[in-house]
Write a protein that holds these residues in place. Structure first.
Motif, PDB file in Angstrom:
ATOM      1  N   PRO A   8      -9.111   6.358  -2.336  1.00  0.00           N
ATOM      2  CA  PRO A   8      -9.103   5.656  -1.458  1.00  0.00           C
ATOM      3  C   PRO A   8      -7.253   5.393  -2.263  1.00  0.00           C
ATOM      4  O   PRO A   8      -7.762   4.676  -3.498  1.00  0.00           O
ATOM      5  CB  PRO A   8     -10.367   4.772  -1.483  1.00  0.00           C
ATOM      6  CG  PRO A   8     -11.360   5.100  -1.803  1.00  0.00           C
ATOM      7  CD  PRO A   8     -11.126   6.235  -2.902  1.00  0.00           C
ATOM      8  N   HIS A   9      -6.914   4.469  -2.097  1.00  0.00           N
ATOM      9  CA  HIS A   9      -5.760   4.008  -2.084  1.00  0.00           C
ATOM     10  C   HIS A   9      -4.632   2.798  -1.462  1.00  0.00           C
ATOM     11  O   HIS A   9      -4.610   3.602  -0.390  1.00  0.00           O
ATOM     12  CB  HIS A   9      -4.032   5.539  -2.873  1.00  0.00           C
ATOM     13  CG  HIS A   9      -3.254   4.346  -3.184  1.00  0.00           C
ATOM     14  ND1 HIS A   9      -1.657   3.663  -2.531  1.00  0.00           N
ATOM     15  CD2 HIS A   9      -2.215   4.548  -4.015  1.00  0.00           C
ATOM     16  CE1 HIS A   9      -0.498   3.316  -3.317  1.00  0.00           C
ATOM     17  NE2 HIS A   9      -1.372   3.673  -4.350  1.00  0.00           N
ATOM     18  N   GLU A  10      -4.465   2.228  -1.965  1.00  0.00           N
ATOM     19  CA  GLU A  10      -4.383   0.686  -1.158  1.00  0.00           C
ATOM     20  C   GLU A  10      -3.592   0.537  -0.134  1.00  0.00           C
ATOM     21  O   GLU A  10      -3.731   0.674   0.819  1.00  0.00           O
ATOM     22  CB  GLU A  10      -3.905  -0.423  -2.153  1.00  0.00           C
ATOM     23  CG  GLU A  10      -3.992  -2.037  -0.801  1.00  0.00           C
ATOM     24  CD  GLU A  10      -3.651  -3.348  -1.909  1.00  0.00           C
ATOM     25  OE1 GLU A  10      -2.879  -3.409  -2.277  1.00  0.00           O
ATOM     26  OE2 GLU A  10      -4.071  -3.227  -3.092  1.00  0.00           O
ATOM     27  N   GLU A  11      -2.868   2.003  -0.589  1.00  0.00           N
ATOM     28  CA  GLU A  11      -0.852   1.805   0.873  1.00  0.00           C
ATOM     29  C   GLU A  11      -1.817   3.275   1.627  1.00  0.00           C
ATOM     30  O   GLU A  11      -0.737   3.176   2.732  1.00  0.00           O
ATOM     31  CB  GLU A  11       0.249   1.409   0.274  1.00  0.00           C
ATOM     32  CG  GLU A  11       0.218  -0.002  -0.201  1.00  0.00           C
ATOM     33  CD  GLU A  11       1.703  -0.276  -0.807  1.00  0.00           C
ATOM     34  OE1 GLU A  11       2.411   0.917  -1.446  1.00  0.00           O
ATOM     35  OE2 GLU A  11       1.518  -1.009  -1.244  1.00  0.00           O
ATOM     36  N   PRO A  14      -6.314   4.236   2.603  1.00  0.00           N
ATOM     37  CA  PRO A  14      -7.148   3.260   2.268  1.00  0.00           C
ATOM     38  C   PRO A  14      -8.297   3.769   2.517  1.00  0.00           C
ATOM     39  O   PRO A  14      -9.444   3.004   1.276  1.00  0.00           O
ATOM     40  CB  PRO A  14      -6.558   1.940   3.240  1.00  0.00           C
ATOM     41  CG  PRO A  14      -5.334   2.068   3.919  1.00  0.00           C
ATOM     42  CD  PRO A  14      -5.060   4.303   3.070  1.00  0.00           C
ATOM     43  N   GLU A  15      -8.695   4.745   3.296  1.00  0.00           N
ATOM     44  CA  GLU A  15      -9.722   4.914   3.241  1.00  0.00           C
ATOM     45  C   GLU A  15     -10.505   6.186   2.048  1.00  0.00           C
ATOM     46  O   GLU A  15     -11.181   7.242   2.243  1.00  0.00           O
ATOM     47  CB  GLU A  15     -10.103   6.056   4.409  1.00  0.00           C
ATOM     48  CG  GLU A  15      -9.358   4.437   5.770  1.00  0.00           C
ATOM     49  CD  GLU A  15     -10.659   4.278   5.415  1.00  0.00           C
ATOM     50  OE1 GLU A  15     -12.177   3.960   5.693  1.00  0.00           O
ATOM     51  OE2 GLU A  15     -11.111   2.441   6.140  1.00  0.00           O
ATOM     52  N   LYS A 102      -1.551   2.757  -8.658  1.00  0.00           N
ATOM     53  CA  LYS A 102      -1.307   1.599  -8.298  1.00  0.00           C
ATOM     54  C   LYS A 102       0.392   1.841  -7.770  1.00  0.00           C
ATOM     55  O   LYS A 102       0.869   1.645  -6.754  1.00  0.00           O
ATOM     56  CB  LYS A 102      -1.455   0.431  -8.168  1.00  0.00           C
ATOM     57  CG  LYS A 102      -1.094  -0.556  -7.322  1.00  0.00           C
ATOM     58  CD  LYS A 102      -1.850  -1.860  -7.842  1.00  0.00           C
ATOM     59  CE  LYS A 102      -1.827  -3.191  -6.430  1.00  0.00           C
ATOM     60  NZ  LYS A 102      -3.009  -4.379  -7.023  1.00  0.00           N
TER      61      LYS A 102
END
Length: 112
Positions: A8-11, A14-15, A102
């Protein structure tokens, strides 16, 4: 066919995301073809570090980075021993687990 697991990567995902790929494709191209919009400011020419990833599993299955990639990686944000430029990391027969950092060092990002 090998799989790439994107953590998962915030932008960007995300899933997280799991994709099946053909051997020989770059991690960057595989991501882009499957909706993970990883940055690639130099258009995958091995001239920047915006597509930097950390290969958490399967790192040893990737070919050795060349000298140019190694020099560029020294400038990447969050460099780790398992770091690669995703435009240069070609998938072999082994599954990969990939983390997209990130941050990137991109002075021309359109998202800022």
């Amino acid at each position: 066919m090998p799989k790439i697991v994107f953590l998962p990567h915030e932008e960007l995902c995300p899933e997280g995301k799991v994709i099946e790929v053909e051997p020989g494709i770059s991690v960057c191209d595989a991501a882009l073809k499957n909706g993970v919009e990883i940055e690639h400011a130099c258009e995958k020419a091995c001239a920047c570090t915006t597509c930097h990833v950390i290969v958490r599993e399967g790192f040893d299955s990737l070919g050795e980075p060349d000298e140019l990639e190694e020099d560029l990686l020294d400038k990447a944000w969050g460099l780790e021993p398992e770091s690669r430029l995703s435009c240069q990391a070609l998938v072999d027969e082994e599954d990969l687990v990939v983390e997209i950092p990130k941050y990137t060092i991109n002075q021309v990002s359109e998202k800022h």
